[in-house]
Write a protein that holds these residues in place. Sequence first.
Motif, PDB file in Angstrom:
ATOM      1  N   ARG A 194      45.366  60.990  44.132  1.00 55.89           N
ATOM      2  CA  ARG A 194      43.861  61.282  43.301  1.00 55.89           C
ATOM      3  C   ARG A 194      43.643  59.922  43.392  1.00 55.89           C
ATOM      4  O   ARG A 194      44.403  58.980  43.402  1.00 55.89           O
ATOM      5  CB  ARG A 194      44.619  61.910  42.276  1.00 55.89           C
ATOM      6  N   TRP A 195      42.033  59.846  43.109  1.00 58.54           N
ATOM      7  CA  TRP A 195      41.791  58.715  43.082  1.00 58.54           C
ATOM      8  C   TRP A 195      41.532  58.267  42.045  1.00 58.54           C
ATOM      9  O   TRP A 195      40.483  59.571  40.789  1.00 58.54           O
ATOM     10  CB  TRP A 195      40.142  59.088  43.761  1.00 58.54           C
ATOM     11  N   TYR A 196      41.475  56.979  41.233  1.00 58.80           N
ATOM     12  CA  TYR A 196      41.183  56.634  39.875  1.00 58.80           C
ATOM     13  C   TYR A 196      39.811  55.555  40.140  1.00 58.80           C
ATOM     14  O   TYR A 196      40.091  55.190  41.042  1.00 58.80           O
ATOM     15  CB  TYR A 196      42.492  55.972  39.161  1.00 58.80           C
ATOM     16  N   LEU A 197      38.966  55.483  39.479  1.00 63.06           N
ATOM     17  CA  LEU A 197      37.607  54.031  39.350  1.00 63.06           C
ATOM     18  C   LEU A 197      38.451  53.132  39.176  1.00 63.06           C
ATOM     19  O   LEU A 197      38.942  52.728  38.548  1.00 63.06           O
ATOM     20  CB  LEU A 197      36.877  54.235  38.789  1.00 63.06           C
ATOM     21  N   PRO A 198      39.183  52.154  40.542  1.00 63.67           N
ATOM     22  CA  PRO A 198      39.696  51.183  40.273  1.00 63.67           C
ATOM     23  C   PRO A 198      39.506  50.085  39.216  1.00 63.67           C
ATOM     24  O   PRO A 198      38.086  49.933  38.562  1.00 63.67           O
ATOM     25  CB  PRO A 198      40.101  50.523  41.239  1.00 63.67           C
ATOM     26  N   LYS A 199      39.817  49.550  38.172  1.00 62.89           N
ATOM     27  CA  LYS A 199      39.143  47.782  37.728  1.00 62.89           C
ATOM     28  C   LYS A 199      39.423  46.944  38.402  1.00 62.89           C
ATOM     29  O   LYS A 199      38.565  45.379  38.222  1.00 62.89           O
ATOM     30  CB  LYS A 199      40.212  47.912  36.251  1.00 62.89           C
ATOM     31  N   VAL A 200      40.421  46.730  39.192  1.00 59.73           N
ATOM     32  CA  VAL A 200      40.982  45.223  40.581  1.00 59.73           C
ATOM     33  C   VAL A 200      41.110  46.264  41.868  1.00 59.73           C
ATOM     34  O   VAL A 200      41.403  46.642  42.090  1.00 59.73           O
ATOM     35  CB  VAL A 200      41.729  45.199  39.932  1.00 59.73           C
ATOM     36  N   ILE A 201      40.123  45.236  42.619  1.00 53.47           N
ATOM     37  CA  ILE A 201      40.232  45.179  43.897  1.00 53.47           C
ATOM     38  C   ILE A 201      41.134  44.222  44.566  1.00 53.47           C
ATOM     39  O   ILE A 201      40.020  42.917  44.685  1.00 53.47           O
ATOM     40  CB  ILE A 201      38.729  45.981  44.113  1.00 53.47           C
ATOM     41  N   SER A 202      41.705  44.559  45.479  1.00 47.14           N
ATOM     42  CA  SER A 202      42.168  43.367  46.627  1.00 47.14           C
ATOM     43  C   SER A 202      42.308  44.002  47.745  1.00 47.14           C
ATOM     44  O   SER A 202      41.871  44.759  47.961  1.00 47.14           O
ATOM     45  CB  SER A 202      43.661  43.905  45.848  1.00 47.14           C
ATOM     46  N   PHE A 203      41.748  42.358  48.983  1.00 44.79           N
ATOM     47  CA  PHE A 203      41.508  42.640  49.808  1.00 44.79           C
ATOM     48  C   PHE A 203      43.035  41.826  50.634  1.00 44.79           C
ATOM     49  O   PHE A 203      43.218  40.810  49.983  1.00 44.79           O
ATOM     50  CB  PHE A 203      40.311  42.149  50.515  1.00 44.79           C
ATOM     51  N   ASP A 204      42.851  42.973  51.802  1.00 46.23           N
ATOM     52  CA  ASP A 204      43.493  42.050  52.518  1.00 46.23           C
ATOM     53  C   ASP A 204      42.686  41.373  53.416  1.00 46.23           C
ATOM     54  O   ASP A 204      41.314  41.581  53.576  1.00 46.23           O
ATOM     55  CB  ASP A 204      44.235  43.050  53.412  1.00 46.23           C
ATOM     56  N   LEU A 205      42.268  40.763  53.503  1.00 41.28           N
ATOM     57  CA  LEU A 205      42.106  39.111  54.993  1.00 41.28           C
ATOM     58  C   LEU A 205      41.615  39.905  56.326  1.00 41.28           C
ATOM     59  O   LEU A 205      40.593  40.205  56.757  1.00 41.28           O
ATOM     60  CB  LEU A 205      41.852  37.701  55.023  1.00 41.28           C
ATOM     61  N   ASP A 206      43.174  39.140  56.838  1.00 39.30           N
ATOM     62  CA  ASP A 206      42.697  39.559  58.918  1.00 39.30           C
ATOM     63  C   ASP A 206      42.717  40.727  59.182  1.00 39.30           C
ATOM     64  O   ASP A 206      42.944  41.580  58.291  1.00 39.30           O
ATOM     65  CB  ASP A 206      43.876  39.020  59.408  1.00 39.30           C
ATOM     66  N   HIS A 242      30.580  43.917  39.624  1.00 35.12           N
ATOM     67  CA  HIS A 242      31.574  45.374  38.772  1.00 35.12           C
ATOM     68  C   HIS A 242      32.952  45.373  38.685  1.00 35.12           C
ATOM     69  O   HIS A 242      33.027  45.840  38.130  1.00 35.12           O
ATOM     70  CB  HIS A 242      30.612  46.088  39.005  1.00 35.12           C
ATOM     71  N   TYR A 243      33.214  44.160  39.743  1.00 32.70           N
ATOM     72  CA  TYR A 243      35.124  44.324  39.645  1.00 32.70           C
ATOM     73  C   TYR A 243      35.589  42.917  39.172  1.00 32.70           C
ATOM     74  O   TYR A 243      34.934  42.229  40.054  1.00 32.70           O
ATOM     75  CB  TYR A 243      35.647  45.150  40.950  1.00 32.70           C
ATOM     76  N   LYS A 244      37.047  43.311  38.793  1.00 34.14           N
ATOM     77  CA  LYS A 244      37.310  41.911  39.848  1.00 34.14           C
ATOM     78  C   LYS A 244      38.396  41.819  41.084  1.00 34.14           C
ATOM     79  O   LYS A 244      38.572  42.462  41.192  1.00 34.14           O
ATOM     80  CB  LYS A 244      38.617  41.094  38.205  1.00 34.14           C
ATOM     81  N   LEU A 245      38.098  40.568  41.669  1.00 33.68           N
ATOM     82  CA  LEU A 245      38.274  41.091  42.946  1.00 33.68           C
ATOM     83  C   LEU A 245      39.645  39.875  43.084  1.00 33.68           C
ATOM     84  O   LEU A 245      39.666  38.623  42.844  1.00 33.68           O
ATOM     85  CB  LEU A 245      37.555  40.812  44.550  1.00 33.68           C
ATOM     86  N   ILE A 246      40.323  39.936  44.404  1.00 33.26           N
ATOM     87  CA  ILE A 246      42.034  39.476  44.487  1.00 33.26           C
ATOM     88  C   ILE A 246      41.924  39.594  45.645  1.00 33.26           C
ATOM     89  O   ILE A 246      41.293  40.502  47.084  1.00 33.26           O
ATOM     90  CB  ILE A 246      43.317  39.693  43.693  1.00 33.26           C
ATOM     91  N   ALA A 247      42.921  38.244  46.525  1.00 33.83           N
ATOM     92  CA  ALA A 247      42.589  38.507  48.203  1.00 33.83           C
ATOM     93  C   ALA A 247      44.405  38.862  47.585  1.00 33.83           C
ATOM     94  O   ALA A 247      45.253  37.764  47.393  1.00 33.83           O
ATOM     95  CB  ALA A 247      42.514  37.933  48.832  1.00 33.83           C
ATOM     96  N   LEU A 248      45.138  39.044  48.369  1.00 28.55           N
ATOM     97  CA  LEU A 248      46.229  39.774  49.170  1.00 28.55           C
ATOM     98  C   LEU A 248      46.577  39.277  51.208  1.00 28.55           C
ATOM     99  O   LEU A 248      46.426  40.568  51.662  1.00 28.55           O
ATOM    100  CB  LEU A 248      47.010  40.768  48.612  1.00 28.55           C
ATOM    101  N   SER A 249      47.291  38.495  51.420  1.00 27.05           N
ATOM    102  CA  SER A 249      47.061  38.159  53.052  1.00 27.05           C
ATOM    103  C   SER A 249      48.344  37.220  53.592  1.00 27.05           C
ATOM    104  O   SER A 249      48.661  36.720  52.677  1.00 27.05           O
ATOM    105  CB  SER A 249      45.886  37.017  53.326  1.00 27.05           C
ATOM    106  N   ASN A 250      48.833  38.149  54.068  1.00 21.06           N
ATOM    107  CA  ASN A 250      50.367  38.283  54.898  1.00 21.06           C
ATOM    108  C   ASN A 250      49.695  36.872  56.000  1.00 21.06           C
ATOM    109  O   ASN A 250      50.611  36.386  56.264  1.00 21.06           O
ATOM    110  CB  ASN A 250      50.276  39.124  55.804  1.00 21.06           C
ATOM    111  N   GLY A 251      48.661  36.423  55.873  1.00 21.05           N
ATOM    112  CA  GLY A 251      48.112  34.912  56.778  1.00 21.05           C
ATOM    113  C   GLY A 251      48.215  33.791  56.537  1.00 21.05           C
ATOM    114  O   GLY A 251      48.418  33.394  55.062  1.00 21.05           O
ATOM    115  N   ASN A 252      47.410  32.611  57.243  1.00 20.19           N
ATOM    116  CA  ASN A 252      47.492  31.264  56.666  1.00 20.19           C
ATOM    117  C   ASN A 252      46.154  31.000  57.278  1.00 20.19           C
ATOM    118  O   ASN A 252      46.583  30.159  57.121  1.00 20.19           O
ATOM    119  CB  ASN A 252      48.470  30.318  56.899  1.00 20.19           C
ATOM    120  N   VAL A 253      45.069  31.906  56.775  1.00 13.96           N
ATOM    121  CA  VAL A 253      44.021  31.459  56.667  1.00 13.96           C
ATOM    122  C   VAL A 253      43.528  30.727  55.507  1.00 13.96           C
ATOM    123  O   VAL A 253      44.405  30.985  54.628  1.00 13.96           O
ATOM    124  CB  VAL A 253      42.848  32.956  57.132  1.00 13.96           C
TER     125      VAL A 253
END
Length: 236
Positions: free
Chosen positions: A6-18, A126-137
């Motif tokens: 089921r899809w909900y329109l999010p308020k926050v989008i987090s991105f992996d980087l690598d 339109h959205y709050k953005l965050i980054a969650l990365s296991n890497g060290n860039v």
Amino acid sequence: MQFHRRWYLPKVISFDLDDTLYDNVPVMQRAEKAVHNYITEQFPQTAEWDMHHWRRFRDEVSRTDQALASDMTKLRLKTLELGLKKFGIGDVSKAANTIMDVFLSERSNFQVPYNSFELLEALSQHYKLIALSNGNVDAGKIGLAKYFDQVIQPGDGIRGKPLPDMFAAAQRELPNLQPHEFLHVGDHPYSDVLGAQRHGWQSAWLTSGLGTSEHLSVLPTVTLHNLSQLQQLLLD
């Protein structure tokens, strides 16, 4: 684009980087080569170990400590210290940190594709953005940090994905939101998809990265084949 939950329109989008916002494979190949050249120049007694020896040894070290396995910076440092010690090199801590500085400099020395900047700029309206990365860039050095309210990476007691630490740290900063109001975008079936779904977040699996469907242990909320589909999903 294919929905699995089921899809909900999010308020926050987090991105992996690598391998999500850029192709990290050639970046790492260049960084690894530069570091190996530096090691053999500065410590010629290690020359019998090629890049594959170091990589195998790093894998061995990672299996000895789960905390190291989820923190690539600490893992690399420990690998360097133990490896240099095998060759009788003195003050391995100082040597390892100097080598690590070389790696980190090379590791963040590349250009992010322009379409990733365009996407983040559009989404940030339109959205709050965050980054969650296991890497060290270094997200600031590659020009991405300005788009994110938070950039969370392993360290200071925070373990990498799919463990809950990074997701929980992001959520603590936004306590009024429910888990399903977060959407995590990433290429890795294990760290990104499984990690997000375990924490109750929605997940968008990007198939253009390194993961394959055979590696999925849980289905993502939605499967995307490129970043253009993410823009279509969230903005069109």
